[in-house]
Design a protein around this motif. Sequence first.
Motif, PDB file in Angstrom:
ATOM      1  N   ARG A 122      43.987  50.339  40.402  1.00  0.00           N
ATOM      2  CA  ARG A 122      43.591  48.942  40.202  1.00  0.00           C
ATOM      3  C   ARG A 122      42.539  48.553  41.223  1.00  0.00           C
ATOM      4  NH1 ARG A 122      46.568  44.122  38.271  1.00  0.00           N
ATOM      5  NH2 ARG A 122      44.922  42.606  37.973  1.00  0.00           N
ATOM      6  N   THR A 123      41.497  47.902  40.771  1.00  0.00           N
ATOM      7  CA  THR A 123      40.510  47.308  41.664  1.00  0.00           C
ATOM      8  C   THR A 123      40.722  45.802  41.617  1.00  0.00           C
ATOM      9  OG1 THR A 123      38.938  49.093  41.280  1.00  0.00           O
ATOM     10  CG2 THR A 123      38.054  47.027  42.139  1.00  0.00           C
ATOM     11  N   LEU A 124      41.117  45.239  42.747  1.00  0.00           N
ATOM     12  CA  LEU A 124      41.428  43.812  42.803  1.00  0.00           C
ATOM     13  C   LEU A 124      40.217  42.967  43.153  1.00  0.00           C
ATOM     14  CD1 LEU A 124      44.849  44.003  44.652  1.00  0.00           C
ATOM     15  CD2 LEU A 124      44.458  43.654  42.223  1.00  0.00           C
ATOM     16  N   VAL A 125      39.335  43.485  43.987  1.00  0.00           N
ATOM     17  CA  VAL A 125      38.147  42.744  44.402  1.00  0.00           C
ATOM     18  C   VAL A 125      36.969  43.699  44.379  1.00  0.00           C
ATOM     19  CG1 VAL A 125      37.040  41.462  46.267  1.00  0.00           C
ATOM     20  CG2 VAL A 125      39.497  41.242  45.913  1.00  0.00           C
ATOM     21  N   SER A 126      35.866  43.249  43.831  1.00  0.00           N
ATOM     22  CA  SER A 126      34.630  44.014  43.847  1.00  0.00           C
ATOM     23  C   SER A 126      33.477  43.030  43.699  1.00  0.00           C
ATOM     24  CB  SER A 126      34.606  45.044  42.716  1.00  0.00           C
ATOM     25  OG  SER A 126      33.393  45.761  42.734  1.00  0.00           O
ATOM     26  N   GLY A 127      32.860  42.716  44.814  1.00  0.00           N
ATOM     27  CA  GLY A 127      31.758  41.770  44.762  1.00  0.00           C
ATOM     28  C   GLY A 127      31.422  41.249  46.141  1.00  0.00           C
TER      29      GLY A 127
END
Length: 68
Positions: free
Chosen positions: A18-23
């Motif tokens: 799971r990727t929860l934050v990307s930015g």
Amino acid sequence: RDSRVTLTIFDMLGKPVRTLVSGILPAGTHEVRWDGANDRGEPLPSGVYFYTATAGNFVETRKMLLLR
């Protein structure tokens, strides 16, 4: 200052689940909650998982326990 931030959860085999934050996020404190599901929304079993947080030059990997 603003930085590109990623927060990814991995299983025991090192596979990202799971990727929860990307930015890009502004400087400061942020809180993220994980519902125990993978990227497809399927619930994951109880067990040990790892998360890696990166922000600019900062990288940290920690262990966590998911209990159902």
